[in-house]
Motif scaffolding. Structure first.
Motif, short mmCIF file in Angstrom:
data_model
loop_
_atom_site.label_atom_id
_atom_site.label_comp_id
_atom_site.label_asym_id
_atom_site.label_seq_id
_atom_site.Cartn_x
_atom_site.Cartn_y
_atom_site.Cartn_z
N ASP A 130 0.85 -1.19 0.00
CA ASP A 130 0.00 0.00 0.00
C ASP A 130 0.89 1.24 0.00
O ASP A 130 1.46 1.60 1.03
N ILE A 131 1.02 1.90 -1.13
CA ILE A 131 1.89 3.05 -1.26
C ILE A 131 1.48 4.18 -0.32
O ILE A 131 2.30 4.98 0.14
N ASN A 132 0.18 4.25 0.00
CA ASN A 132 -0.30 5.31 0.88
C ASN A 132 0.29 5.19 2.29
O ASN A 132 0.52 6.20 2.95
N ILE A 135 3.75 6.62 2.07
CA ILE A 135 3.67 8.08 2.01
C ILE A 135 3.34 8.66 3.37
O ILE A 135 3.89 9.70 3.78
N TYR A 140 8.69 9.38 0.05
CA TYR A 140 8.89 10.23 -1.13
C TYR A 140 9.05 11.71 -0.79
O TYR A 140 9.16 12.54 -1.70
N HIS A 214 9.28 0.47 -1.28
CA HIS A 214 9.31 1.86 -1.73
C HIS A 214 10.55 2.60 -1.26
O HIS A 214 11.00 3.55 -1.91
N ASP A 253 2.75 1.09 -8.58
CA ASP A 253 2.07 2.14 -7.80
C ASP A 253 2.85 3.45 -7.85
O ASP A 253 2.26 4.53 -7.93
N ALA A 254 4.18 3.36 -7.79
CA ALA A 254 5.01 4.56 -7.84
C ALA A 254 4.84 5.27 -9.20
O ALA A 254 4.82 6.50 -9.27
N GLU A 256 2.09 5.08 -11.05
CA GLU A 256 0.73 5.63 -11.05
C GLU A 256 0.66 6.94 -10.27
O GLU A 256 -0.07 7.87 -10.66
N TYR A 257 1.43 7.03 -9.19
CA TYR A 257 1.41 8.23 -8.35
C TYR A 257 2.37 9.31 -8.84
O TYR A 257 2.45 10.40 -8.27
#
Length: 597
Positions: A130-132, A135, A140, A214, A253-254, A256-257
């Motif tokens: 889950d990239i969120n 974050i 990042y 990530h 995901d990276a 996409e974001y």
């Protein structure tokens, strides 16, 4: 929108997955659904918590309760007691071996008390898919800071001032390597993440990629910006399917974001990452062999110079860092070099991740400040030697390292201190040995691994290490001579000085270090034709005491070759000609009548 009051973190690292953590998660979801608790309790599949000996692990937030050795059958009870009634399930809490005290939180446990988690900062704390969640934990931010507020030179200068040294084994200053690559001339440059972790017992890189992919992606993007590269490649062995799957998810995901791709953070910086799978060749951990493998050729090393920074992949300037090094870069960029230098030692700042294994109570993944002593790692974090046996040695650096005896337990762990006593940091494997370990046999084990993994390109490694192995086999089978002992030293030194790459140059290290510190064991094998530790089968003899044997026949029943004879209720005897020295009788006897000499 769910309003979660509790979070249940379940270990999703390879070790716990193999022990059934996936079934535990499914059971939690089933029970929470049945009890109408899905809107107030969230299940989070994390990466490795590190305490592998106690897995599968389940951790509750916000009360920080830490449950160990959880099974699917425990889930209903956990939900009923902890979630509904607010009571901890005591039987699942960690029990301190010495005083039998039940510890409720991980911060109370000796295993975690002296650890400082930097590369592993998010492992066991977030959902790696889950990239969120990444974050939400400052993910990042470092990349954004670098692209918006720092020049390429400033990023490199900050890394130089931090003193970060490569965590892949060599300990070369990372900032210097970045600087060389930036200054190199070329219309195209690459950033390569070396995730080809091959040391026996090592699983540091795998755990970082499984628990926090990530951090490595962000580290690679920062490297790409700093050196002027627009393409990154992660070279990872195919035997790490979970790490590969989570890495692929994180990369997608990276993209996409907008953290990978074109015009990252609205700048003119473009960077993308691809994955290349290795076939498991240990030699491909060496950077030139790794690059040949990526290019589609046989994974063989070449002489340096030229160094990859000047002529790497397809002849272009290439920066190569390992997983742990890259995972540390975002923190250094975000918090600054001074912050990083406050941890560790002057010449080896920061932390180091070790895979602690062997004859140790607390097997697992640990991250400690540089300068922490071997004693602290083995006896505080590691919980001491299993079954209260005596500590004998610890092997650091895998097949390239050396065995460190008890008199050096107070040696601080850093690059220079370990080199000074004949070992090395390596990528972070740390194997602990007890009184039952034969140091001649240990060196044979590591050399056998090196012989199997040699690419065969250079004669010293291809032929010399085979000759060394033959000598060790003679010694451990009772056929060794003093001439063999001399040959071990002489040939080992020649191989170190003349092999093409680091694999061959360091292959004799386990032999030379064990011969230096445990020479008496080698001499016992040659002069007395005996193995003091009782580990070399050819030199072991099992005897039955006529005074202690009651003739129960238990040993007779387990002997696979019918080497034990005797009547019921009368002392038995072992036919030494038939005995294959498997030890089954020794392990079965409940009266201590069988001895191993």
């Amino acid at each position: 929108m769910a309003n979660y009051k509790q979070f249940i973190l379940v270990c999703g690292g390879t070790g716990c997955v193999s022990s059934g953590s996936g079934d535990i998660i499914d059971k939690f979801n089933e029970v929470l659904e049945k009890k109408d608790l899905k809107d107030s309790v969230q299940i989070v599949r994390t990466g490795c918590f590190g305490f592998c000996e106690q897995g599968p692990i389940v951790k509750f937030l916000p009360d920080n309760t830490f449950y160990v050795k959880v099974t699917e059958n425990d889930v209903e009870n956990i939900v009923e007691e902890h979630v509904i009634k607010g009571r901890r399930v005591k039987k699942l809490l960690y029990e301190e071996p010495e005083n039998k005290e039940k510890l409720e939180e991980s911060t109370q446990m000796p295993f975690y008390k002296k650890q400082v988690r930097m590369a592993l900062r998010n492992a066991g704390a977030i959902n790696p898919e889950d990239i969120n969640e990444y974050i939400a934990n400052d993910g990042y931010l470092a990349l954004g800071k670098a692209l918006k507020e720092m020049s390429r030179d400033e990023v490199i200068e900050n890394l130089l001032e931090s003193g970060l040294r490569g965590r892949g084994g060599g300990g070369f200053p990372s900032g210097l390597k970045w600087q060389f690559t930036k200054k190199a001339k070329g219309d195209k440059k690459y950033v390569v993440c070396n995730a080809d972790e091959g040391d026996p017992g090592a699983f540091m890189d795998r755990s970082v990629l499984e628990g926090d992919p990530h951090s490595v992606i962000e580290g690679m993007a920062l490297a790409g910006y700093a050196v002027g590269a627009d393409e990154g490649i992660v070279y990872i062995r195919a035997e790490y399917p979970l790490a590969v799957q989570r890495l692929k998810t994180a990369i997608n995901d990276a993209k996409e974001y907008g953290f990978l791709g074109e015009n990252i953070f609205g700048t003119d910086f473009n960077f993308d990452i691809d994955i290349r799978l290795g076939a498991g060749a240990f030699v491909c951990g060496e950077e030139t062999a790794l690059m040949h493998s990526i290019e589609g050729y046989r994974g063989e090393p070449t002489t340096k110079p030229p160094f990859p920074a000047n002529s790497g992949l397809w002849g272009k300037p290439t920066l190569i860092n390992n997983v742990e090094t890259l995972a540390s870069v975002p923190l250094i960029t975000l918090k600054g070099s001074e912050w990083f230098r406050k941890i560790g030692t002057e010449k080896s700042p920061g932390t180091k991740v070790f895979a602690l294994a062997g004859a140790i109570n607390n097997v697992g993944l640990v991250e400690v400040p540089m300068g922490t002593t071997l004693r602290d790692i083995v006896f505080e974090i590691g919980g001491g030697i299993r079954d209260n046996k005596a500590f004998k040695a610890v092997q650091t650096g895998g097949p390239s390292g050396g065995c460190i005896p008890s008199e050096y337990l107070d040696t601080p762990i850093d690059f220079d201190s370990l080199s000074a006593i004949g070992s090395m940091m390596g990528s972070g494997g740390m194997i602990v040995m007890d009184e039952n370990s034969c140091m001649v046999d240990v060196s044979k084990f590591y050399l056998n691994f090196t012989v199997e993994e040699s690419c065969g390109k250079c004669t010293p490694c291809r032929i010399g290490n085979v000759r060394l192995l033959e000598i060790l086999e003679r010694i451990t089978s009772g056929r060794g001579t003093h001439k063999d002992l001399k040959s071990l030293e002489d040939l080992g030194s020649v191989i170190k000085d003349s092999s093409l790459c680091g694999l061959g140059q360091t292959a004799p290290n386990p032999i030379l270090s064990t011969y230096h510190y445990f020479k008496d064991e080698y001499i016992a094998h040659v002069d007395d034709k005996s193995c003091p530790a009782g580990a070399c089968k050819s030199l072991v003899k099992y005897l039955i005491s006529s005074e202690k044997c009651i003739g129960c026949t238990a040993c007779v029943r387990v002997c696979p070759v019918e080497a034990i004879k005797g009547e019921i209720k009368k002392p038995h005897e072992i036919d030494q000609e038939k005995c294959i020295k498997c030890g089954a009788c020794y392990q079965t006897c409940r009266f201590g009548a069988i001895s191993k000499i």
